[in-house]
Design an enzyme around this catalytic site. Structure first.
Site, PDB file in Angstrom:
ATOM      1  N   ARG A 158       0.853  -1.181  -0.056  1.00 55.36           N
ATOM      2  CA  ARG A 158       0.065   0.086  -0.042  1.00 55.36           C
ATOM      3  C   ARG A 158       0.741   1.183  -0.036  1.00 55.36           C
ATOM      4  NH1 ARG A 158      -4.516  -2.594   3.912  1.00 55.36           N
ATOM      5  NH2 ARG A 158      -5.883  -3.743   2.442  1.00 55.36           N
ATOM      6  N   GLU A 184      -4.947  -3.716  -3.634  1.00 58.34           N
ATOM      7  CA  GLU A 184      -4.428  -3.357  -2.451  1.00 58.34           C
ATOM      8  C   GLU A 184      -5.479  -2.718  -1.102  1.00 58.34           C
ATOM      9  OE1 GLU A 184      -0.864  -3.856  -1.409  1.00 58.34           O
ATOM     10  OE2 GLU A 184      -0.391  -4.508  -3.397  1.00 58.34           O
TER      11      GLU A 184
HETATM   12  C1  LIG Z   1      -4.813  -4.298 -12.305  1.00 60.18           C
HETATM   13  C2  LIG Z   1      -4.952  -5.136 -10.979  1.00 60.18           C
HETATM   14  C3  LIG Z   1      -3.845  -5.706 -10.456  1.00 60.18           C
HETATM   15  C4  LIG Z   1      -4.060  -6.564  -9.307  1.00 60.18           C
HETATM   16  N1  LIG Z   1      -2.935  -7.320  -9.045  1.00 60.18           N
HETATM   17  C5  LIG Z   1      -3.308  -8.208  -7.977  1.00 60.18           C
HETATM   18  C6  LIG Z   1      -1.890  -8.841  -7.374  1.00 60.18           C
HETATM   19  O1  LIG Z   1      -0.817  -8.680  -8.020  1.00 60.18           O
HETATM   20  N2  LIG Z   1      -2.141  -9.795  -6.476  1.00 60.18           N
HETATM   21  C7  LIG Z   1      -3.428  -9.967  -5.890  1.00 60.18           C
HETATM   22  O2  LIG Z   1      -3.552 -10.959  -4.955  1.00 60.18           O
HETATM   23  N3  LIG Z   1      -4.422  -9.327  -6.429  1.00 60.18           N
HETATM   24  C8  LIG Z   1      -4.316  -8.261  -7.336  1.00 60.18           C
HETATM   25  N4  LIG Z   1      -5.492  -7.673  -8.142  1.00 60.18           N
HETATM   26  C9  LIG Z   1      -6.682  -7.899  -7.335  1.00 60.18           C
HETATM   27  C10 LIG Z   1      -7.224  -6.965  -6.280  1.00 60.18           C
HETATM   28  O3  LIG Z   1      -6.823  -6.865  -5.159  1.00 60.18           O
HETATM   29  C11 LIG Z   1      -8.810  -7.274  -6.189  1.00 60.18           C
HETATM   30  O4  LIG Z   1      -9.676  -6.953  -7.570  1.00 60.18           O
HETATM   31  C12 LIG Z   1      -9.495  -6.308  -5.243  1.00 60.18           C
HETATM   32  O5  LIG Z   1      -8.996  -6.726  -3.770  1.00 60.18           O
HETATM   33  C13 LIG Z   1     -11.122  -6.311  -5.305  1.00 60.18           C
HETATM   34  O6  LIG Z   1     -11.537  -7.556  -5.195  1.00 60.18           O
HETATM   35  P1  LIG Z   1     -12.500  -8.238  -6.252  1.00 60.18           P
HETATM   36  O7  LIG Z   1     -11.999  -7.820  -7.445  1.00 60.18           O
HETATM   37  O8  LIG Z   1     -12.808  -9.567  -5.862  1.00 60.18           O
HETATM   38  O9  LIG Z   1     -13.925  -7.338  -6.100  1.00 60.18           O
HETATM   39  P2  LIG Z   1     -15.083  -7.589  -4.811  1.00 60.18           P
HETATM   40  O10 LIG Z   1     -14.396  -7.980  -3.471  1.00 60.18           O
HETATM   41  O11 LIG Z   1     -16.109  -8.392  -5.443  1.00 60.18           O
HETATM   42  O12 LIG Z   1     -15.530  -6.322  -4.707  1.00 60.18           O
HETATM   43  C14 LIG Z   1     -16.421  -5.536  -5.594  1.00 60.18           C
HETATM   44  C15 LIG Z   1     -17.010  -4.183  -5.000  1.00 60.18           C
HETATM   45  O13 LIG Z   1     -17.814  -4.482  -3.802  1.00 60.18           O
HETATM   46  C16 LIG Z   1     -16.965  -3.771  -2.703  1.00 60.18           C
HETATM   47  N5  LIG Z   1     -16.847  -4.622  -1.608  1.00 60.18           N
HETATM   48  C17 LIG Z   1     -16.326  -5.858  -1.351  1.00 60.18           C
HETATM   49  N6  LIG Z   1     -16.467  -6.328  -0.189  1.00 60.18           N
HETATM   50  C18 LIG Z   1     -16.735  -5.178   0.591  1.00 60.18           C
HETATM   51  C19 LIG Z   1     -17.017  -5.006   1.933  1.00 60.18           C
HETATM   52  N7  LIG Z   1     -16.944  -6.080   2.790  1.00 60.18           N
HETATM   53  N8  LIG Z   1     -17.652  -3.650   2.088  1.00 60.18           N
HETATM   54  C20 LIG Z   1     -17.743  -2.971   1.458  1.00 60.18           C
HETATM   55  N9  LIG Z   1     -17.566  -3.016   0.263  1.00 60.18           N
HETATM   56  C21 LIG Z   1     -17.266  -4.285  -0.137  1.00 60.18           C
HETATM   57  C22 LIG Z   1     -15.581  -3.379  -3.329  1.00 60.18           C
HETATM   58  O14 LIG Z   1     -15.153  -2.240  -2.701  1.00 60.18           O
HETATM   59  C23 LIG Z   1     -15.999  -3.045  -4.893  1.00 60.18           C
HETATM   60  O15 LIG Z   1     -16.381  -2.064  -4.774  1.00 60.18           O
HETATM   61  C24 LIG Z   1      -5.440  -6.851  -8.920  1.00 60.18           C
HETATM   62  C25 LIG Z   1      -6.556  -6.087  -9.494  1.00 60.18           C
HETATM   63  C26 LIG Z   1      -6.380  -5.364 -10.594  1.00 60.18           C
HETATM   64  C27 LIG Z   1      -7.491  -4.526 -10.958  1.00 60.18           C
END
Ligand SMILES: Cc1cc2nc3c(=O)[nH]c(=O)nc-3n(C[C@H](O)[C@H](O)[C@H](O)COP(=O)(O)OP(=O)(O)OC[C@H]3O[C@@H](n4cnc5c(N)ncnc54)[C@H](O)[C@@H]3O)c2cc1C
Length: 182
Positions: A20, A140
């Site tokens: 972060r 992150e």
């Molecule tokens: C370009 C890119 C690179 C990445 N690189 C990595 C990497 O190197 N390693 C790795 O491990 N991951 C990586 N990620 C994954 C990233 O960490 C996740 O996409 C992120 O944590 C969100 O998880 P998700 O996509 O499953 O969305 P979800 O968890 O499904 O979230 C969808 C929406 O719901 C909201 N939400 C979900 N849970 C809650 C809650 N409890 N309370 C309130 N709101 C909530 C979120 O804020 C979001 O708006 C990458 C993502 C991107 C876009």
């Protein structure tokens, strides 16, 4: 095994604190780049017989980019200072990451608008800043997750517990060499 049994989540969260920090740094750089590109363009482009830098609403965008850059830079420096001291910093690092990424999105979007239609083309770098900033708002810890964490810290619903082992304070190279020579 890294650490001791049952400690995995804590170690993963500690790793996130370092990630972060770098994300906050990159996003702060996007704000600076957006400001610099906007300043250069505003001082060059003329409309209605004057440089667009003389239009108040263009000035407002540049002022917001400048203040957001300075604030995010300070938040990031504070997180780095705490890390160098070997102190707890999850809250401060989360705040730096959250604010730098959401403000970088705003800065990149405003920079495109300062450039008018040119900002939408790839003749200028600002459209890339908007594409680059978006992912960092998501990874992150999304903006939503940081918002909830900051609220819980402020409300006293979340407490930062010290790890079983913490990193020692950072020492400049000269003092590390002096210790090694002892
Ligand atoms: C370009 C890119 C690179 C990445 N690189 C990595 C990497 O190197 N390693 C790795 O491990 N991951 C990586 N990620 C994954 C990233 O960490 C996740 O996409 C992120 O944590 C969100 O998880 P998700 O996509 O499953 O969305 P979800 O968890 O499904 O979230 C969808 C929406 O719901 C909201 N939400 C979900 N849970 C809650 C809650 N409890 N309370 C309130 N709101 C909530 C979120 O804020 C979001 O708006 C990458 C993502 C991107 C876009």
């Amino acid at each position: 095994m890294v650490g001791v049994e049952g400690e995995g989540f804590k170690i993963a969260m500690f790793a996130l604190e370092q990630g972060r920090y770098t994300v906050a740094s990159g996003a702060t750089g996007v704000i600076r780049a957006s400001r610099d590109a906007s300043v250069a363009y505003a001082l060059e482009r003329e409309t209605f017989g004057t440089k667009i830098a003389n239009h108040q609403l263009v000035k407002q965008k540049i002022a917001l980019m400048e203040s957001d850059y300075q604030m995010c830079h300070l938040l990031w420096l504070r997180a780095g200072y705490l890390k160098n001291q070997g102190k707890l910093n999850a809250k401060e690092t989360s705040l730096a990451k959250w604010q730098a990424t959401v403000r970088s999105e705003k800065a990149a979007s405003m920079a495109i608008e300062v450039h008018g239609a040119n900002g939408y083309s790839n003749d200028y770098p600002v459209e890339r800043y908007l594409r680059n900033c978006k992912a960092a708002v998501i990874y992150e810890g999304t903006r939503d997750i940081h918002t909830l964490m900051q609220a819980d810290w402020a409300l006293g619903l979340k407490k930062e517990k010290p790890a079983r082992k913490t990193l020692p304070p950072w020492r400049p190279a000269e003092s590390r060499e002096a210790v090694a020579a002892d």
